[in-house]
Design a protein around this motif. Sequence first.
Motif, PDB file in Angstrom:
ATOM      1  N   ALA A 151      42.716  53.960  -7.531  1.00 19.00           N
ATOM      2  CA  ALA A 151      41.467  52.273  -6.668  1.00 19.00           C
ATOM      3  C   ALA A 151      41.591  51.310  -8.283  1.00 19.00           C
ATOM      4  O   ALA A 151      42.145  49.864  -7.567  1.00 19.00           O
ATOM      5  CB  ALA A 151      40.113  52.681  -7.235  1.00 19.00           C
ATOM      6  N   LEU A 152      42.275  51.283  -9.045  1.00 16.13           N
ATOM      7  CA  LEU A 152      41.985  50.272 -10.099  1.00 16.13           C
ATOM      8  C   LEU A 152      43.561  49.756  -8.981  1.00 16.13           C
ATOM      9  O   LEU A 152      43.401  48.222  -9.107  1.00 16.13           O
ATOM     10  CB  LEU A 152      42.676  50.181 -11.721  1.00 16.13           C
ATOM     11  N   SER A 155      43.104  47.418  -6.571  1.00 12.36           N
ATOM     12  CA  SER A 155      42.320  46.040  -6.561  1.00 12.36           C
ATOM     13  C   SER A 155      43.550  45.517  -7.576  1.00 12.36           C
ATOM     14  O   SER A 155      43.359  43.950  -7.027  1.00 12.36           O
ATOM     15  CB  SER A 155      41.198  46.474  -8.252  1.00 12.36           C
ATOM     16  N   LEU A 156      44.114  45.677  -8.149  1.00 15.90           N
ATOM     17  CA  LEU A 156      44.515  44.931  -8.808  1.00 15.90           C
ATOM     18  C   LEU A 156      46.040  44.213  -8.153  1.00 15.90           C
ATOM     19  O   LEU A 156      46.196  43.221  -8.262  1.00 15.90           O
ATOM     20  CB  LEU A 156      45.794  45.697 -10.140  1.00 15.90           C
ATOM     21  N   THR A 191      55.248  42.825 -10.220  1.00 20.03           N
ATOM     22  CA  THR A 191      53.636  42.400 -10.266  1.00 20.03           C
ATOM     23  C   THR A 191      53.615  43.756  -9.079  1.00 20.03           C
ATOM     24  O   THR A 191      52.714  44.095 -10.283  1.00 20.03           O
ATOM     25  CB  THR A 191      53.244  40.920  -9.659  1.00 20.03           C
ATOM     26  N   ARG A 194      54.945  47.208  -9.938  1.00 18.35           N
ATOM     27  CA  ARG A 194      53.889  47.670 -11.340  1.00 18.35           C
ATOM     28  C   ARG A 194      52.015  47.360 -11.611  1.00 18.35           C
ATOM     29  O   ARG A 194      52.301  49.106 -11.379  1.00 18.35           O
ATOM     30  CB  ARG A 194      54.263  46.359 -12.523  1.00 18.35           C
ATOM     31  N   TYR A 195      51.826  47.141 -10.330  1.00 18.88           N
ATOM     32  CA  TYR A 195      50.564  47.465 -10.766  1.00 18.88           C
ATOM     33  C   TYR A 195      50.278  49.054  -9.216  1.00 18.88           C
ATOM     34  O   TYR A 195      49.173  49.333 -10.000  1.00 18.88           O
ATOM     35  CB  TYR A 195      49.469  46.136  -9.390  1.00 18.88           C
ATOM     36  N   LEU A 200      50.242  50.634 -16.993  1.00 26.74           N
ATOM     37  CA  LEU A 200      49.097  49.676 -16.437  1.00 26.74           C
ATOM     38  C   LEU A 200      48.971  49.473 -18.314  1.00 26.74           C
ATOM     39  O   LEU A 200      47.968  48.587 -18.265  1.00 26.74           O
ATOM     40  CB  LEU A 200      48.376  49.718 -15.796  1.00 26.74           C
ATOM     41  N   GLY A 201      49.110  50.300 -19.539  1.00 27.96           N
ATOM     42  CA  GLY A 201      49.094  49.579 -20.646  1.00 27.96           C
ATOM     43  C   GLY A 201      47.236  50.633 -20.533  1.00 27.96           C
ATOM     44  O   GLY A 201      46.795  49.861 -22.079  1.00 27.96           O
ATOM     45  N   LEU A 202      46.776  51.471 -19.998  1.00 26.29           N
ATOM     46  CA  LEU A 202      45.646  52.441 -20.508  1.00 26.29           C
ATOM     47  C   LEU A 202      45.284  53.300 -21.295  1.00 26.29           C
ATOM     48  O   LEU A 202      46.454  53.729 -21.375  1.00 26.29           O
ATOM     49  CB  LEU A 202      45.536  51.884 -19.081  1.00 26.29           C
TER      50      LEU A 202
END
Lengths: 202, 202
Positions: A151-152, A155-156, A191, A194-195, A200-202
């Motif tokens: 989902a994130l 959105s990205l 970009t 990567r999304y 995502l660095g999370l």
Amino acid sequence: MSTEDTTSRRRGRRPAGQDTRTALVEAARAVFAEHGYERATVRAIAGRAGVDAAMVNHWFGGKEGLFAQAVLELPFSPLELLSTLRDGPDDQFGERIVRTFVTRWDGVGGETFQALVRSVASHELAATVLREFFSKFFAEIIADMGSGNAALRTSLCASQLVGIGVIRYIARFEPMVAADVDTLVKAIAPTVQRYLTGDLGL
Amino acid sequence: MSTEDTTSRRRGRRPAGQDTRTALVEAARAVFAEHGYERATVRAIAGRAGVDAAMVNHWFGGKEGLFAQAVLELPFSPLELLSTLRDGPDDQFGERIVRTFVTRWDGVGGETFQALVRSVASHELAATVLREFFSKFFAEIIADMGSGNAALRTSLCASQLVGIGVIRYIARFEPMVAADVDTLVKAIAPTVQRYLTGDLGL
């Protein structure tokens, strides 16, 4: 067909097929506005238009296509688009999305994108349906890629694609307007990729 | 000051300061609409408002701030914002921009961003000025970083920032709405940093 289209824009009776299509578009706008996307049924829309429910598939390929064309006034069928996007390796998905997004919207002209954004910024329904559409179809493809946080990631991706549209077709920043598709793909596809599948660095 | 602000919202005479500010906002809208951003002068705006030109600096910090607040109705001064952004190492510029963008717009509420987008999508002037503003100030900072292609980099950054705003505040995709600032910075700052100083594949 193109003769019919031309005729239908003149005064006088329109061909029956175009009447059906027009009636469905008008009924769809009313039913989507009343019930929202999820609760609106093809049967209810066809019933209000006074035509057979099979006409929805015939003219729009289903409820999603009807919504896309009647409410969002998209110049293409979202389902057909998604099947184009699925066709290729996952690690080039970002490139296909950016190329397809720019090519399609370039093809219909910026004012169509502008109308979409104006509609989403002014009517809660348009925003809701755009959101439901992305979360239903796009998020599913992303979930299939297995990178988590579907989902994130959806959105990205949406944020970058919508942003290209606003800057290229509405705010019209140069050289974003003059840039050819290949330049935009080179600059922006990494970009989106990567999304879709990256860290995502999370 | 806050007492004056409260009073000015009630019926009756407003304090002289707020009268000046209001007159400048109204004059600015008229002069910008007539002449565009570049050709509109502080002198002409102050003249139409019937106040001293120094009042523009006093209330808005100059022509840019007046434009931002009168026409774009931005909730902050762009020049003050740019000086905040400049304050730190270049390789963390992307992080500062994303954090500042989200924090500021979160602070004033999504409807302000929605109003900005509606304005840009409906009025050529708002689009023109937003563009001129970015190309004048933002592009200059990017040019100073010396990575070349400053105008394209500016457009790319603008596309990602505007896209965050549309998805978080207007289309309201979850989890983009619920995500905290740190999550968005982690996910999006690398994109903006690449647009600013990275390899664009050109």
